[in-house]
Design an enzyme around this catalytic site. Structure first.
Site, PDB file in Angstrom:
ATOM      1  N   SER A  75       0.845  -1.202   0.000  1.00 18.47           N
ATOM      2  CA  SER A  75       0.000   0.000   0.000  1.00 18.47           C
ATOM      3  C   SER A  75       0.879   1.250   0.000  1.00 18.47           C
ATOM      4  O   SER A  75       2.095   1.166   0.208  1.00 18.47           O
ATOM      5  CB  SER A  75      -0.881   0.011   1.253  1.00 18.47           C
ATOM      6  OG  SER A  75      -0.059   0.232   2.391  1.00 18.47           O
ATOM      7  N   HIS A 105     -12.946  -2.386   4.435  1.00 16.58           N
ATOM      8  CA  HIS A 105     -11.616  -2.535   5.025  1.00 16.58           C
ATOM      9  C   HIS A 105     -11.667  -2.476   6.554  1.00 16.58           C
ATOM     10  O   HIS A 105     -12.561  -1.858   7.113  1.00 16.58           O
ATOM     11  CB  HIS A 105     -10.680  -1.431   4.509  1.00 16.58           C
ATOM     12  CG  HIS A 105     -10.347  -1.583   3.054  1.00 16.58           C
ATOM     13  ND1 HIS A 105     -10.928  -0.823   2.084  1.00 16.58           N
ATOM     14  CD2 HIS A 105      -9.505  -2.437   2.416  1.00 16.58           C
ATOM     15  CE1 HIS A 105     -10.446  -1.185   0.893  1.00 16.58           C
ATOM     16  NE2 HIS A 105      -9.589  -2.168   1.067  1.00 16.58           N
ATOM     17  N   ILE A 157      -6.213  -9.614   1.914  1.00 17.46           N
ATOM     18  CA  ILE A 157      -6.175  -9.844   3.366  1.00 17.46           C
ATOM     19  C   ILE A 157      -5.029  -9.062   3.993  1.00 17.46           C
ATOM     20  O   ILE A 157      -3.860  -9.279   3.652  1.00 17.46           O
ATOM     21  CB  ILE A 157      -6.013 -11.356   3.661  1.00 17.46           C
ATOM     22  CG1 ILE A 157      -7.238 -12.131   3.123  1.00 17.46           C
ATOM     23  CG2 ILE A 157      -5.835 -11.598   5.164  1.00 17.46           C
ATOM     24  CD1 ILE A 157      -6.990 -13.607   2.910  1.00 17.46           C
ATOM     25  N   ASP A 212      -1.045  -1.868  -4.028  1.00 16.32           N
ATOM     26  CA  ASP A 212      -2.407  -1.881  -3.501  1.00 16.32           C
ATOM     27  C   ASP A 212      -2.933  -0.438  -3.441  1.00 16.32           C
ATOM     28  O   ASP A 212      -2.257   0.450  -2.916  1.00 16.32           O
ATOM     29  CB  ASP A 212      -2.360  -2.496  -2.086  1.00 16.32           C
ATOM     30  CG  ASP A 212      -3.737  -2.843  -1.551  1.00 16.32           C
ATOM     31  OD1 ASP A 212      -4.649  -3.092  -2.348  1.00 16.32           O
ATOM     32  OD2 ASP A 212      -3.870  -2.889  -0.306  1.00 16.32           O
TER      33      ASP A 212
HETATM   34  O1  G3H Z   1      -6.597  -1.395   1.919  1.00 18.70           O
HETATM   35  C1  G3H Z   1      -5.891  -1.072   2.864  1.00 18.70           C
HETATM   36  C2  G3H Z   1      -4.823  -2.001   3.320  1.00 18.70           C
HETATM   37  O2  G3H Z   1      -5.247  -2.708   4.464  1.00 18.70           O
HETATM   38  C3  G3H Z   1      -3.550  -1.242   3.557  1.00 18.70           C
HETATM   39  O3  G3H Z   1      -3.618  -0.490   4.721  1.00 18.70           O
HETATM   40  O4  G3H Z   1      -2.888   1.782   4.024  1.00 18.70           O
HETATM   41  O5  G3H Z   1      -2.760   1.081   6.422  1.00 18.70           O
HETATM   42  O6  G3H Z   1      -1.188   0.109   4.737  1.00 18.70           O
HETATM   43  P1  G3H Z   1      -2.543   0.706   4.986  1.00 18.70           P
HETATM   44  P1  13P Z   2      -8.877  -6.172   5.120  1.00 16.33           P
HETATM   45  O1  13P Z   2      -8.825  -4.897   5.892  1.00 16.33           O
HETATM   46  O2  13P Z   2     -10.235  -6.814   5.217  1.00 16.33           O
HETATM   47  O3  13P Z   2      -7.792  -7.120   5.470  1.00 16.33           O
HETATM   48  O4  13P Z   2      -8.694  -5.800   3.560  1.00 16.33           O
HETATM   49  C1  13P Z   2      -7.424  -5.542   3.019  1.00 16.33           C
HETATM   50  C2  13P Z   2      -7.475  -4.963   1.662  1.00 16.33           C
HETATM   51  O5  13P Z   2      -8.497  -4.930   0.993  1.00 16.33           O
HETATM   52  C3  13P Z   2      -6.230  -4.419   1.119  1.00 16.33           C
HETATM   53  O6  13P Z   2      -6.409  -3.800  -0.105  1.00 16.33           O
HETATM   54 ZN    ZN Z   3      -8.235  -2.758  -0.352  1.00 18.39          ZN
END
Ligand code: G3H
Ligand code: 13P
Ligand code: ZN
Length: 307
Positions: A50, A178, A253, A82
């Site tokens: 991400s 999420h 996930i 991501d």
């Molecule tokens: O979709 C979100 C993912 O769980 C990534 O989360 O932006 O806190 O790394 P983050």
């Molecule tokens: P979760 O928060 O359900 O694990 O989803 C992760 C996700 O979609 C990352 O792009």
């Molecule tokens: Zn996502």
């Protein structure tokens, strides 16, 4: 083994009714835990990064960690961005060597989402890189974007969107979100909508974000050792398995890996108050990631023994 794109993994997953896990990575222990699970289960893997992970670890560190993983495995592995928020981020990671990107224009008006996605598709496809797009909006936090309400994906619009953008896979909104608090009442996914999208886009891989199950045992373990996570609720595993038998080829996930690591570390600290070597509690956390990913591969994704 060099990085691969999702093309072949998704073709087989679609044909045989399973899905590939898109697992979020932020540090070495997470990468190693996921890789160990993939090796034990003989499953392809998607490691996804991400914007927050790039900021936390730095793109070079993430790429080098994945290179180290590739140097010691025969598994097919995809390195995926991501929730890419704009063209520039997608370009940077493509130039840096990622084999797959997500351009997330789901927060934009429809025509702007199309224009942005097309621009990324052009740049990516010239370089052999896969593009996941998103149509519809998940409730909850998507990186820096906060959506209060979900907007489920319109099946006819999804078919048009794929045709006009040339994207390779599509993330849709059918009830997931999420984070650790996905449902206040009964958990349900809109399978009629998924079925219709699958019918209008035959053979086309669909992606499910926000697909952690938030296992109660890990919520309870974390809470037993001082966490304050109450009312957390995820997507039941049976619903995800059903989606994987339909057009869903990638299931994302992140939250469950976080929960497994954090609950394990909390327990470790409580049980070993005299330990202060990070290798001790991070070994336990890495093992917890491995076991969580193995469980997903076997019980949710169905991707064991597919390589
Ligand atoms: O979709 C979100 C993912 O769980 C990534 O989360 O932006 O806190 O790394 P983050
Ligand atoms: P979760 O928060 O359900 O694990 O989803 C992760 C996700 O979609 C990352 O792009
Ligand atoms: Zn996502």
């Amino acid at each position: 083994m060099p990085l691969t794109t999702p093309k072949e993994m998704f073709a087989r997953a679609y044909a045989e009714g399973f899905a590939i896990g898109g697992f979020n990575v932020n540090n070495m222990e997470i990468v190693q835990g996921i890789m160990e699970a993939g090796a034990l289960e003989k499953s392809p893997l998607i490691l996804q990064v991400s914007a927050g992970a790039r900021k936390y670890a730095g793109q070079t560190y993430i790429i080098k960690l994945v290179e180290a993983a590739l140097a010691t495995t025969d598994l097919p592995v995809v390195l995926h961005l991501d929730h890419g928020q704009n063209f520039e981020i997608c370009k940077e990671v493509i130039d840096g060597g990622f084999s797959s990107v997500m351009i997330d224009g789901s927060h934009l008006p429809y025509e702007e989402n199309i224009a942005l996605t097309k621009r990324v598709v052009e740049y990516a496809h010239d370089r052999g890189v896969w593009v996941e797009a998103e149509l519809g909006r998940l409730a909850g936090v998507e990186d820096d974007v906060q959506a209060a309400e979900s907007i489920y994906t319109d099946p006819d619009q999804a078919a048009e969107f794929v045709g006009r953008t040339g994207c390779d896979s599509l993330a849709i909104a059918i009830g997931t979100s999420h984070g650790a608090y996905k449902f206040s009442g009964e958990a349900r996914l809109d399978f009629d909508r998924l079925e219709k999208i699958g019918r209008l886009l035959p053979g086309f891989p669909i992606v499910l974000h926000g697909a952690s199950s938030v296992p109660q045992e890990f919520v309870d373990m974390a809470n037993a050792y001082g966490a304050q996570i109450s009312g957390a609720k995820g997507v039941p595993e049976a619903l995800l398995r059903k989606a994987a038998r339909m057009a869903v080829c990638k299931i994302n996930i992140d939250t469950d890996l976080r929960l497994a690591m954090t609950a394990t570390i909390r327990k470790y600290f409580a049980e070993h108050p005299d330990h202060f070597d990070p290798r001790q509690y991070l070994s336990a956390a890495r093992d917890a990631v491995r076991e969580m990913v193995r469980h997903k591969i076997r019980n949710v994704l169905g991707s064991s023994n597919t390589i």
